[in-house]
Motif scaffolding. Structure first.
Motif, PDB file in Angstrom:
ATOM      1  N   MET A   1      11.118   4.866  -1.051  1.00  0.00           N
ATOM      2  CA  MET A   1      10.156   4.945   0.046  1.00  0.00           C
ATOM      3  C   MET A   1       9.103   3.847  -0.099  1.00  0.00           C
ATOM      4  O   MET A   1       8.412   3.777  -1.105  1.00  0.00           O
ATOM      5  N   LYS A   2       9.014   2.980   0.907  1.00  0.00           N
ATOM      6  CA  LYS A   2       8.021   1.915   0.871  1.00  0.00           C
ATOM      7  C   LYS A   2       6.689   2.421   1.416  1.00  0.00           C
ATOM      8  O   LYS A   2       6.640   3.003   2.499  1.00  0.00           O
ATOM      9  N   ARG A   3       5.639   2.182   0.649  1.00  0.00           N
ATOM     10  CA  ARG A   3       4.315   2.642   1.050  1.00  0.00           C
ATOM     11  C   ARG A   3       3.290   1.530   0.835  1.00  0.00           C
ATOM     12  O   ARG A   3       3.480   0.638   0.018  1.00  0.00           O
ATOM     13  N   LYS A   4       2.206   1.622   1.580  1.00  0.00           N
ATOM     14  CA  LYS A   4       1.080   0.713   1.418  1.00  0.00           C
ATOM     15  C   LYS A   4      -0.173   1.556   1.275  1.00  0.00           C
ATOM     16  O   LYS A   4      -0.407   2.490   2.065  1.00  0.00           O
ATOM     17  N   LYS A  53      -4.097  -8.116  -1.814  1.00  0.00           N
ATOM     18  CA  LYS A  53      -4.761  -8.922  -0.796  1.00  0.00           C
ATOM     19  C   LYS A  53      -6.072  -8.249  -0.418  1.00  0.00           C
ATOM     20  O   LYS A  53      -6.193  -7.032  -0.449  1.00  0.00           O
ATOM     21  N   ILE A  54      -7.041  -9.083  -0.042  1.00  0.00           N
ATOM     22  CA  ILE A  54      -8.319  -8.615   0.482  1.00  0.00           C
ATOM     23  C   ILE A  54      -8.443  -9.118   1.915  1.00  0.00           C
ATOM     24  O   ILE A  54      -8.230 -10.302   2.181  1.00  0.00           O
ATOM     25  N   TYR A  55      -8.789  -8.209   2.811  1.00  0.00           N
ATOM     26  CA  TYR A  55      -9.022  -8.561   4.205  1.00  0.00           C
ATOM     27  C   TYR A  55     -10.471  -8.236   4.559  1.00  0.00           C
ATOM     28  O   TYR A  55     -10.968  -7.169   4.208  1.00  0.00           O
ATOM     29  N   GLN A  64     -19.545 -10.826   1.015  1.00  0.00           N
ATOM     30  CA  GLN A  64     -20.374 -10.530  -0.161  1.00  0.00           C
ATOM     31  C   GLN A  64     -19.974  -9.211  -0.809  1.00  0.00           C
ATOM     32  O   GLN A  64     -20.014  -9.083  -2.036  1.00  0.00           O
ATOM     33  N   THR A  65     -19.601  -8.251   0.002  1.00  0.00           N
ATOM     34  CA  THR A  65     -19.273  -6.925  -0.507  1.00  0.00           C
ATOM     35  C   THR A  65     -18.063  -6.942  -1.435  1.00  0.00           C
ATOM     36  O   THR A  65     -17.991  -6.158  -2.384  1.00  0.00           O
ATOM     37  N   VAL A  66     -17.116  -7.842  -1.191  1.00  0.00           N
ATOM     38  CA  VAL A  66     -15.895  -7.892  -2.012  1.00  0.00           C
ATOM     39  C   VAL A  66     -15.864  -9.127  -2.905  1.00  0.00           C
ATOM     40  O   VAL A  66     -14.816  -9.473  -3.461  1.00  0.00           O
ATOM     41  N   ARG A  67     -17.003  -9.778  -3.085  1.00  0.00           N
ATOM     42  CA  ARG A  67     -17.055 -11.026  -3.851  1.00  0.00           C
ATOM     43  C   ARG A  67     -16.519 -10.859  -5.271  1.00  0.00           C
ATOM     44  O   ARG A  67     -15.850 -11.747  -5.804  1.00  0.00           O
ATOM     45  N   GLY A  68     -16.800  -9.725  -5.885  1.00  0.00           N
ATOM     46  CA  GLY A  68     -16.321  -9.502  -7.246  1.00  0.00           C
ATOM     47  C   GLY A  68     -14.807  -9.547  -7.346  1.00  0.00           C
ATOM     48  O   GLY A  68     -14.247 -10.106  -8.301  1.00  0.00           O
ATOM     49  N   PHE A  69     -14.124  -9.005  -6.342  1.00  0.00           N
ATOM     50  CA  PHE A  69     -12.658  -9.006  -6.335  1.00  0.00           C
ATOM     51  C   PHE A  69     -12.119 -10.402  -6.039  1.00  0.00           C
ATOM     52  O   PHE A  69     -11.121 -10.821  -6.625  1.00  0.00           O
ATOM     53  N   ILE A  70     -12.786 -11.118  -5.139  1.00  0.00           N
ATOM     54  CA  ILE A  70     -12.354 -12.479  -4.826  1.00  0.00           C
ATOM     55  C   ILE A  70     -12.452 -13.362  -6.065  1.00  0.00           C
ATOM     56  O   ILE A  70     -11.587 -14.205  -6.325  1.00  0.00           O
ATOM     57  N   ARG A  71     -13.491 -13.146  -6.862  1.00  0.00           N
ATOM     58  CA  ARG A  71     -13.668 -13.932  -8.085  1.00  0.00           C
ATOM     59  C   ARG A  71     -12.573 -13.656  -9.116  1.00  0.00           C
ATOM     60  O   ARG A  71     -12.357 -14.468 -10.015  1.00  0.00           O
ATOM     61  N   LEU A  72     -11.870 -12.546  -8.964  1.00  0.00           N
ATOM     62  CA  LEU A  72     -10.738 -12.268  -9.853  1.00  0.00           C
ATOM     63  C   LEU A  72      -9.512 -13.088  -9.469  1.00  0.00           C
ATOM     64  O   LEU A  72      -8.512 -13.091 -10.194  1.00  0.00           O
ATOM     65  N   GLY A  73      -9.601 -13.766  -8.333  1.00  0.00           N
ATOM     66  CA  GLY A  73      -8.476 -14.571  -7.876  1.00  0.00           C
ATOM     67  C   GLY A  73      -7.563 -13.869  -6.906  1.00  0.00           C
ATOM     68  O   GLY A  73      -6.487 -14.388  -6.566  1.00  0.00           O
ATOM     69  N   ILE A  74      -7.964 -12.691  -6.419  1.00  0.00           N
ATOM     70  CA  ILE A  74      -7.146 -11.960  -5.448  1.00  0.00           C
ATOM     71  C   ILE A  74      -7.195 -12.696  -4.113  1.00  0.00           C
ATOM     72  O   ILE A  74      -8.273 -13.050  -3.638  1.00  0.00           O
ATOM     73  N   PRO A  75      -6.047 -12.951  -3.489  1.00  0.00           N
ATOM     74  CA  PRO A  75      -6.035 -13.665  -2.205  1.00  0.00           C
ATOM     75  C   PRO A  75      -6.875 -12.947  -1.156  1.00  0.00           C
ATOM     76  O   PRO A  75      -6.912 -11.711  -1.097  1.00  0.00           O
ATOM     77  N   HIS A  76      -7.548 -13.730  -0.318  1.00  0.00           N
ATOM     78  CA  HIS A  76      -8.486 -13.189   0.664  1.00  0.00           C
ATOM     79  C   HIS A  76      -8.261 -13.844   2.016  1.00  0.00           C
ATOM     80  O   HIS A  76      -8.110 -15.063   2.103  1.00  0.00           O
ATOM     81  N   ARG A 142       3.531  -7.146   6.162  1.00  0.00           N
ATOM     82  CA  ARG A 142       3.600  -7.630   4.783  1.00  0.00           C
ATOM     83  C   ARG A 142       3.793  -6.466   3.814  1.00  0.00           C
ATOM     84  O   ARG A 142       2.879  -6.070   3.081  1.00  0.00           O
ATOM     85  N   PRO A 143       4.989  -5.873   3.798  1.00  0.00           N
ATOM     86  CA  PRO A 143       5.221  -4.697   2.944  1.00  0.00           C
ATOM     87  C   PRO A 143       5.105  -5.000   1.454  1.00  0.00           C
ATOM     88  O   PRO A 143       4.907  -4.081   0.655  1.00  0.00           O
ATOM     89  N   HIS A 144       5.192  -6.284   1.086  1.00  0.00           N
ATOM     90  CA  HIS A 144       5.063  -6.641  -0.322  1.00  0.00           C
ATOM     91  C   HIS A 144       3.628  -6.474  -0.815  1.00  0.00           C
ATOM     92  O   HIS A 144       3.391  -6.422  -2.026  1.00  0.00           O
ATOM     93  N   GLU A 145       2.665  -6.382   0.105  1.00  0.00           N
ATOM     94  CA  GLU A 145       1.281  -6.116  -0.284  1.00  0.00           C
ATOM     95  C   GLU A 145       1.103  -4.600  -0.385  1.00  0.00           C
ATOM     96  O   GLU A 145       0.817  -3.915   0.589  1.00  0.00           O
ATOM     97  N   ARG A 146       1.274  -4.092  -1.574  1.00  0.00           N
ATOM     98  CA  ARG A 146       1.306  -2.639  -1.788  1.00  0.00           C
ATOM     99  C   ARG A 146      -0.078  -2.011  -1.762  1.00  0.00           C
ATOM    100  O   ARG A 146      -0.255  -0.879  -1.314  1.00  0.00           O
ATOM    101  N   ASN A 147      -1.058  -2.726  -2.297  1.00  0.00           N
ATOM    102  CA  ASN A 147      -2.439  -2.236  -2.330  1.00  0.00           C
ATOM    103  C   ASN A 147      -3.344  -3.290  -1.708  1.00  0.00           C
ATOM    104  O   ASN A 147      -3.375  -4.430  -2.175  1.00  0.00           O
ATOM    105  N   ILE A 148      -4.063  -2.916  -0.660  1.00  0.00           N
ATOM    106  CA  ILE A 148      -4.947  -3.875  -0.017  1.00  0.00           C
ATOM    107  C   ILE A 148      -6.345  -3.282   0.122  1.00  0.00           C
ATOM    108  O   ILE A 148      -6.530  -2.064   0.190  1.00  0.00           O
TER     109      ILE A 148
END
Length: 214
Positions: A1-4, A53-55, A64-76, A142-148
């Motif tokens: 079962m594919k989930r996001k 991914k971060i949207y 600014q709210t997600v800046r900490g995650f972006i600094r981890l290198g997560i695509p945005h 984009r089903p390959h993005e499991r957690n966004i």
């Protein structure tokens, strides 16, 4: 079962929020000290989640709210389709009785089914839904993005949630929100349906102490 798994948050507090000033898509405000603290608290609580991914909207307060995650290198990626509703020509003004009554009457009209009614020189909830749908379709393609992680705005979140759960826009105000609250939503590619796991959660903020400067 594919989930996001979708972690949907509202941006942290701005000075406009604190002063009760209406800020829609036309006010590109920044987080205040308390909003920055909220963002840091959310990051500390959820940095362990393997986000693919971060949207965000195009507005600075969501970035600014997600800046900490972006600094981890997560695509945005940012989309204007996720921007706050345009509240029109009264945005950014100090609270006053005339504007407060106007907004109250506008929201009441929406609750009564007039969801195609736009703010003066602004948008209607129906228009917000229409610009959000292409973004939703992109995310689901984009089903390959499991957690966004999605960072948005209060009224826009309410519109989005009714869309995801196939509800009429008159139900928008059933979805309560506060600055840096979390909605966790799961999507099944097998059924094509969304299910709500967490609503308006702020447990990650409970340990914060309000800065003395505020």
């Amino acid at each position: 079962m594919k989930r996001k798994s979708i972690y949907l948050i509202r941006h942290g507090e701005t000075d406009f929020n604190r002063r009760g000033v209406v800020q829609g898509s036309g006010v590109d405000s920044l987080l205040n000290e308390w909003g920055e603290a909220q963002a840091a608290a959310f990051f500390n609580a959820y940095q362990h989640v393997p986000f693919d991914k971060i949207y965000t909207s195009n507005l600075k307060r969501t970035h600014q709210t997600v800046r900490g995650f972006i600094r981890l290198g997560i695509p945005h990626e940012s989309y204007a389709g996720l921007n706050e509703i345009s509240w029109g020509n009264r945005e950014g003004r100090e609270p006053n009785t005339g504007d407060n009554n106007y907004y109250r009457e506008l929201v009441t009209a929406w609750k009564n089914g007039q969801v195609d009614l736009a703010a003066e020189e602004g948008e209607s909830p129906l228009q917000v839904r229409e610009r959000q749908i292409p973004v939703i379709e992109t995310i689901l393609s984009r089903p390959h993005e499991r957690n966004i992680l999605i960072a948005m705005h209060g009224r826009a979140m309410r519109v989005l949630l009714t869309t995801l759960f196939n509800q009429p826009l008159v139900n928008m105000d059933d979805y309560e929100h506060s600055n840096l609250c979390l909605y966790k939503i799961n999507y099944s590619y097998d059924t094509g349906k969304f299910e709500l796991e967490v609503a308006n959660n702020i447990t990650h903020l409970l340990s914060l102490e309000i800065p003395q400067t505020l």
